[in-house]
Design an enzyme around this catalytic site. Structure first.
Site, PDB file in Angstrom:
ATOM      1  N   HIS A 260       0.990  -1.303   0.030  1.00  0.00           N
ATOM      2  CA  HIS A 260      -0.078   0.108   0.034  1.00  0.00           C
ATOM      3  C   HIS A 260       0.913   1.244  -0.051  1.00  0.00           C
ATOM      4  CE1 HIS A 260      -3.540  -2.239   0.361  1.00  0.00           C
ATOM      5  NE2 HIS A 260      -3.154  -2.873   1.468  1.00  0.00           N
TER       6      HIS A 260
ATOM      7  N   GLU B 161      -1.279  -6.593  -2.332  1.00  0.00           N
ATOM      8  CA  GLU B 161      -2.486  -5.462  -2.133  1.00  0.00           C
ATOM      9  C   GLU B 161      -1.989  -4.486  -2.741  1.00  0.00           C
ATOM     10  OE1 GLU B 161      -3.764  -5.545   2.086  1.00  0.00           O
ATOM     11  OE2 GLU B 161      -3.537  -7.541   2.155  1.00  0.00           O
TER      12      GLU B 161
HETATM   13  C1  XIL Z   1      -9.467  -3.672   4.017  1.00  0.00           C
HETATM   14  C2  XIL Z   1     -10.693  -3.950   2.953  1.00  0.00           C
HETATM   15  O1  XIL Z   1     -10.293  -3.540   1.663  1.00  0.00           O
HETATM   16  C3  XIL Z   1     -11.850  -3.070   3.529  1.00  0.00           C
HETATM   17  O2  XIL Z   1     -12.949  -3.276   2.562  1.00  0.00           O
HETATM   18  C4  XIL Z   1     -11.974  -3.126   4.892  1.00  0.00           C
HETATM   19  O3  XIL Z   1     -12.770  -2.439   5.418  1.00  0.00           O
HETATM   20  C5  XIL Z   1     -10.823  -2.981   5.661  1.00  0.00           C
HETATM   21  O4  XIL Z   1      -9.702  -4.137   5.096  1.00  0.00           O
HETATM   22  N1  XIL Z   1      -4.601  -4.829   4.660  1.00  0.00           N
HETATM   23  C6  XIL Z   1      -5.353  -5.749   4.634  1.00  0.00           C
HETATM   24  C7  XIL Z   1      -6.642  -5.993   4.086  1.00  0.00           C
HETATM   25  O5  XIL Z   1      -4.509  -6.931   4.719  1.00  0.00           O
HETATM   26  O6  XIL Z   1      -7.227  -6.950   4.421  1.00  0.00           O
HETATM   27  C8  XIL Z   1      -7.227  -4.623   4.172  1.00  0.00           C
HETATM   28  O7  XIL Z   1      -8.392  -4.608   3.439  1.00  0.00           O
HETATM   29  C9  XIL Z   1      -6.584  -3.490   3.575  1.00  0.00           C
HETATM   30  C10 XIL Z   1      -5.083  -3.338   4.492  1.00  0.00           C
END
Ligand code: XIL
Length: 458
Positions: free
Chosen positions: A235, A263
């Site tokens: 992220h 992600e």
């Molecule tokens: C996020 C989802 O995208 C959202 O819809 C939810 O409200 C919160 O979680 N790290 C992770 C993911 O491992 O599971 C998270 O996903 C984002 C951050």
């Protein structure tokens, strides 16, 4: 004696060497070719997160079906979704995502079994003994349900703090350091065919937190705790892709695990403008190239696919526009950049493998993993034969005027075109049948053909 045996070794090596030269031409980049196909041509996958709610957007679903070969359920396999009450399992929403993936010819990454978020309070309120058995039961039941349908699982998510120590979650506080290893052991027993990942954020480049993860994985490997991969969530923020991402992926891979970018999104202050979108495109290129440069980086998943299916605006106020498609499902510069990077970047322009397990004790495979005007990057995989190696030296000659500028995971010395690469402190030992990798950036000579390396165990 030493010189006699090494002369004999060299003579035998020359006599029995089998040199295989493979030239793989990269297909031309085309925006019309879906990312899943471009990635697959590089031996990687491209995937996106998909929630059950996303299924209401038919255009988005077909975009995902076209572009992504892998789907990760955004929320549907988390503990609060799959075991909302103790012992009561609910798989309808997860099953819906799996069914949609199967219909689109996509594979499924499971996310996630043990996490401090999106876990019901009944679990966090349990005593240590109860929590441990609830954890094992949860892993066993959820993985059992999805056995054969989920090829890889994020077994434990986000268990490290920013300084590289363990996050003081209820898991850590109640169960102590051992809970992660216990979770992985339960996971292996539940589905021996699934790849088991540790997954975290802010661990994309080299730093205190990724050092913590690295050391845990290293210890797991030494102790025989079953772990197959590390997920880097990625992220990221526009303009801030860690410069050490490739190095970090490489060092994890060198421990003998796969790495996946799990992600990916690259956010910016909204509204976007053309210069931010251009920077974002460069940033996506960097991430794809970092993955393509490391053989064990198996794939990239973006957290959503288009900006209107992203978690970012809801969690980072004033930020967004983090994904490769815009709110209207149109490709952004970031998409074209990924397409170009998957289409043209990464391995493998030329591979030379010298097969000579006896008597040198090791073999080396040299690959050019990237080339540009005047320069190139190469990776050398050093493999032990049937006996373990405790130290190694790989040598080769550059005959076209190439030279090494900087290297990693080996100590490189040169004399004219002769190059000698000795193991670094951390990667001299290679178990029987295993391998490790080092790499370097170099300047190109007249041509950039791959040399034939020779490997010698210490
Ligand atoms: C996020 C989802 O995208 C959202 O819809 C939810 O409200 C919160 O979680 N790290 C992770 C993911 O491992 O599971 C998270 O996903 C984002 C951050």
């Amino acid at each position: 004696m030493i010189s006699t045996s090494s002369r004999i070794g060299a003579a035998v090596a020359a006599a029995v060497s089998v040199v295989a030269l493979t030239v793989v031409l990269a297909p031309p980049a085309s925006a019309a070719t879906p990312l899943r196909d471009l990635a697959a041509a590089k031996g990687r996958y491209f995937g996106n997160a998909m929630t059950a709610g996303d299924f209401n957007d038919a255009g988005y679903r077909s975009l995902s079906a076209r572009e992504a070969g892998v789907v990760t359920p955004g929320n549907e396999m988390k503990w609060d979704a799959t075991e909302p009450n103790r012992g009561t399992f609910a798989f309808a929403r997860g099953d819906q995502v799996v069914a949609g993936a199967v219909a689109a010819g996509q594979k499924v990454r499971g996310h996630t079994l043990v996490w401090h978020n999106q876990t019901p309070t009944w679990a966090s309120n349990l005593s240590a003994t109860e929590l441990r058995s609830a954890m094992v039961n949860h892993i066993t039941t959820v993985m059992g349900h999805y056995k054969g349908k989920v090829f890889a699982w994020d077994v434990v998510n986000e268990a490290f703090a920013e300084n590289g120590t363990r996050r003081q979650s209820f898991w850590q506080q109640k169960l102590g350091d051992g809970f992660i290893a216990d979770a992985f052991r339960a996971a292996r027993a539940a589905d021996p065919t699934a790849k088991l990942y540790y997954n975290d954020y802010n661990t994309d480049g080299v730093g205190a937190k990724s050092d913590g993860v690295y050391n845990m994985v290293k210890a797991f490997k030494q102790q025989g705790v079953p772990i197959d991969g590390v997920g880097l969530q990625a992220h990221l923020v526009v303009g801030q892709v860690p410069s050490t991402m490739q190095q970090n992926i490489q060092r994890l891979a060198d421990l003998g695990v796969d790495v996946a970018v799990t992600e990916l999104d690259i956010r910016m202050k909204t509204p976007s403008d053309s210069s931010k979108l251009a920077q974002q495109a460069q940033d996506y290129t960097k991430v794809v190239n970092a993955c393509l440069a490391v053989t064990r980086c198996v794939g990239i998943t973006t957290w959503g696919l288009s900006d209107n299916h992203s978690w970012i605006p809801g969690v980072f106020p004033g930020e967004g526009a983090a994904l490769p498609f815009d709110n209207n499902l149109q490709p952004k510069p970031a998409y074209n950049a990924m397409s170009a990077a998957f289409g043209t970047g990464g391995p493998t322009t030329t591979t030379t493998t010298t097969t000579d397990p006896q008597p040198t004790g090791c073999t080396a495979a040299y690959r050019v993993t990237g080339q540009w005007q005047g320069g190139f990057q190469a990776e050398v995989e050093v493999s032990a034969g049937s006996t373990p190696v405790t130290g190694w030296t790989v040598t080769w000659s550059f005959v076209n005027g190439q030279s090494v500028s900087s290297s990693w995971n080996a100590v490189v010395t040169t004399s004219g075109g002769a190059v000698s690469a000795r193991n670094a402190d951390h990667n001299g030992s290679i178990a029987a049948g295993s391998s490790t990798t080092f790499g370097f950036v170099g300047t190109s000579g007249s041509t950039n053909s791959a040399p034939s390396p020779t490997c010698r165990a210490a």
